[in-house]
Scaffold this motif. Structure first.
Motif, PDB file in Angstrom:
ATOM      1  N   ALA A 306       0.821  -1.207   0.000  1.00 17.72           N
ATOM      2  CA  ALA A 306       0.000   0.000   0.000  1.00 17.72           C
ATOM      3  C   ALA A 306       0.858   1.261   0.000  1.00 17.72           C
ATOM      4  N   LEU A 309       1.742   2.773  -3.545  1.00 20.38           N
ATOM      5  CA  LEU A 309       0.714   3.131  -4.524  1.00 20.38           C
ATOM      6  C   LEU A 309       0.793   4.621  -4.840  1.00 20.38           C
ATOM      7  N   GLN A 347      -2.922  -3.242   1.277  1.00 20.99           N
ATOM      8  CA  GLN A 347      -3.376  -3.620  -0.051  1.00 20.99           C
ATOM      9  C   GLN A 347      -3.414  -5.128  -0.143  1.00 20.99           C
ATOM     10  N   THR A 351      -8.043  -4.843  -3.363  1.00 19.83           N
ATOM     11  CA  THR A 351      -8.571  -3.713  -2.611  1.00 19.83           C
ATOM     12  C   THR A 351      -7.453  -2.982  -1.879  1.00 19.83           C
ATOM     13  N   VAL A 352      -7.577  -1.675  -1.815  1.00 17.63           N
ATOM     14  CA  VAL A 352      -6.724  -0.854  -0.967  1.00 17.63           C
ATOM     15  C   VAL A 352      -7.597  -0.352   0.176  1.00 17.63           C
ATOM     16  N   ARG A 405     -12.192   1.960   1.849  1.00 18.42           N
ATOM     17  CA  ARG A 405     -11.801   0.924   0.884  1.00 18.42           C
ATOM     18  C   ARG A 405     -12.107   1.378  -0.538  1.00 18.42           C
ATOM     19  N   VAL A 408      -8.647  -1.808  -6.357  1.00 15.03           N
ATOM     20  CA  VAL A 408      -7.422  -1.433  -7.050  1.00 15.03           C
ATOM     21  C   VAL A 408      -7.720  -1.113  -8.502  1.00 15.03           C
TER      22      VAL A 408
END
Length: 418
Positions: A306, A309, A347, A351-352, A405, A408
Motif C-alpha cells: 500500500a 501506490l 493492499q 482492494t486498498v 476501501r 485497485v
C-alpha cells in the motif's frame, strides 16, 4: 449533431433496407419456383434493381441524417420502391410486391428527413399502390386497402416511437448533466470544508497567537488562489502544489511526499515531470500535519504494498482515499479527545484499505449533527464519488474506527483517465 436515437435509427434503416432486399428475392424466387410468376423477366429485373440499390446504399453510407446526400438518398429510395410496386404490374405480373421492401422506405425517410419525410413517403407509397390497383388491377382492393393503412399507420407508429425515444434520451442527458453539477458542487464543498473551514477553526483556536494566525491566513490565501485560478498544471498539482486538504511542511517530509511547500497542502505531485506522491508517504505527511496543527500523535503503518501506490493530484481513486483518511485523522484529533491516533493501510489482491482508529469519546454515526460535513461530505461522500466505500464504527466511550476501501482496478482506472 445527431442524437443517439437518430444514429441508431439510421443504422436500423440500412438493416431494414437489406432485409427488404432479401425479402423481395425470396418472394420472387418462391413464386417463380411454384410456377406462378406471370412475367419472370420483368420481375427479376425489378428485383435486381431493388437489391442493387439496397447494396449501394449500404456500402456507400448514403443514408445519413442531416446531409444533402442523405436527403437525396431518401427520395431515391422512395422512387426505387415505387418502381418495385408499379413495375411488374405493367408487364402483366399479378404477384403483389408490397410488404417488406416498401416498409423499409418509411424507416429510411424517417431516419433522414424526420416527420415530414416519413409522411411524404407514406403518401407516395399509398398513391403508387392505388395507381397499381386502378391501372392493372393488382393487388386486389382488400389488399390495396390494407397496404395503404399499413403505410399510414406504420409511419405514424414509427414517428411516435422515435419521439418517445428522443424524449427519454433528452431526460437521460438532463439527469446526467444535473448529476455532474451535483458532483462538482459536492467536490467544491468538500474542498472548502477540508481547507478554508478547517483553517478558520484553527484561527479560532489560536486567536491569542497573532503570528500563528497571520501564518495560517497567508497559507490559506495562497492555497485558495491557486485552487481558484490554476495557471499551470505543474503549479496546481506538482511541486509546491496547493490541493484540497493539508499536509506537513516541506521540512517534515521526505521522498516523493516532499513535493509541496509550507502552506499545509496535499503532498501529491504529478505535474512538471516530477514523481507522484506515494500513499505511504502521503499518509505520513498528513499525520505530521495533524501533529503540528493539533498536538496529537498519529502513528502510520502501511503493509502489503500500500505504501508504494501512487497518489494522483485529483480527488479520485487513491487520491480520494488519502484525502478521506486525512479528514478522518483531523476528526479524531479535534473531536475524539485523545493524544494518539492510529492509521493502518493495506493492499490485498483487489482492494486498498485505510483504517483510522482512536480510543476516544466516540459518537453515534447514525445521529450526526447537521454541521458535521466532514463525515458526510469529506469522508463518505468523497469515497462514494470515487467508487469506494467508507464504514464508520463508533459509539459513546468506545472510540471510533473509520474504514476506507477502494478497488485497485477502480483506482487505477481513474488515474488513467483523469
Amino acid at each position: 449533431m445527431n442524437s443517439g436515437v437518430d444514429a441508431a435509427l439510421g443504422r436500423v434503416a440500412v438493416v431494414l433496407r437489406l432485409i427488404g432486399a432479401v425479402w423481395i428475392v425470396l418472394l420472387v424466387a418462391t413464386t417463380w419456383a411454384a410456377g406462378q410468376l406471370m412475367a419472370p423477366v420483368a420481375s427479376w429485373a425489378v428485383t435486381a434493381f431493388a437489391v442493387g440499390w439496397a447494396v449501394l446504399a449500404w456500402r456507400t453510407g448514403l443514408i445519413e441524417r442531416g446531409s444533402a446526400a442523405g436527403s437525396f438518398a431518401a427520395w431515391v429510395d422512395v422512387a426505387v420502391t415505387v418502381v418495385v410496386i408499379l413495375g411488374p404490374g405493367f408487364f402483366g405480373e399479378t404477384t403483389g410486391f408490397a410488404g417488406g421492401y416498401p416498409f423499409a422506405s418509411l424507416v429510411v425517410a424517417l431516419a433522414v428527413a424526420g416527420r415530414t419525410g416519413v409522411g411524404v413517403a407514406a403518401a407516395v407509397l399509398s398513391a403508387a399502390t392505388l395507381l397499381n390497383l386502378f391501372s392493372v388491377g393488382t393487388p386486389s382492393l382488400p389488399s390495396a386497402t390494407s397496404n395503404v393503412l399499413f403505410y399510414g399507420l406504420g409511419a405514424s407508429a414509427l414517428w411516435l416511437g422515435v419521439q418517445v425515444l428522443r424524449g427519454q434520451e433528452a431526460r437521460t442527458r438532463r439527469a446526467e448533466s444535473e448529476l455532474a453539477v451535483a458532483r462538482e458542487r459536492a467536490t467544491t464543498a468538500t474542498h472548502l470544508h477540508d481547507s478554508v473551514l478547517q483553517t478558520l477553526a484553527l484561527v479560532q483556536r489560536r486567536a491569542d497567537d497573532a503570528g500563528a494566525v497571520r501564518s495560517l491566513a497567508r497559507r490559506q490565501e495562497r492555497e485558495l488562489r491557486e485552487w481558484l485560478f490554476p495557471t499551470d498544471p505543474a503549479v496546481s498539482s506538482g511541486p509546491g502544489s496547493s490541493g484540497p486538504g493539508s499536509a506537513a511542511p516541506r521540512s517534515a517530509r521526505s521522498g516523493p511526499a516532499s513535493s509541496g511547500d509550507d502552506d499545509g497542502h496535499d503532498p501529491v505531485a504529478g505535474g512538471g515531470g516530477e514523481p507522484a506522491a506515494r500513499l505511504g508517504s502521503t499518509l505520513e505527511a498528513h499525520a505530521e500535519d495533524m501533529e503540528e496543527r493539533y498536538g496529537v500523535t498519529v502513528r502510520v503503518v502501511s503493509v502489503g504494498g500500500a505504501a508504494d501506490l501512487p497518489v494522483p493530484p485529483a480527488d479520485e481513486g487513491i487520491g480520494a482515499l488519502a484525502r478521506a483518511a486525512r479528514e478522518a485523522m483531523a476528526n479524531a484529533a479535534v473531536h475524539a479527545g485523545v493524544d494518539t491516533v492510529d492509521v493502518f493501510a493495506e493492499q490485498d489482491a483487489g482492494t486498498v484499505a485505510v483504517w483510522v482508529r482512536d480510543r476516544g469519546i466516540g459518537f453515534d454515526p447514525d445521529d450526526l449533527p447537521t454541521d458535521r460535513h466532514g463525515v458526510t461530505g469529506s469522508i463518505r461522500g468523497r469515497m462514494q464519488r470515487a467508487g469506494g466505500s467508507a464504514t464508520i464504527t463508533s459509539g459513546p466511550s468506545r472510540g471510533t474506527e473509520v474504514a476506507l476501501r477502494i478497488a485497485v482496478e477502480q483506482a487505477a482506472g481513474q488515474q488513467e483517465h483523469p
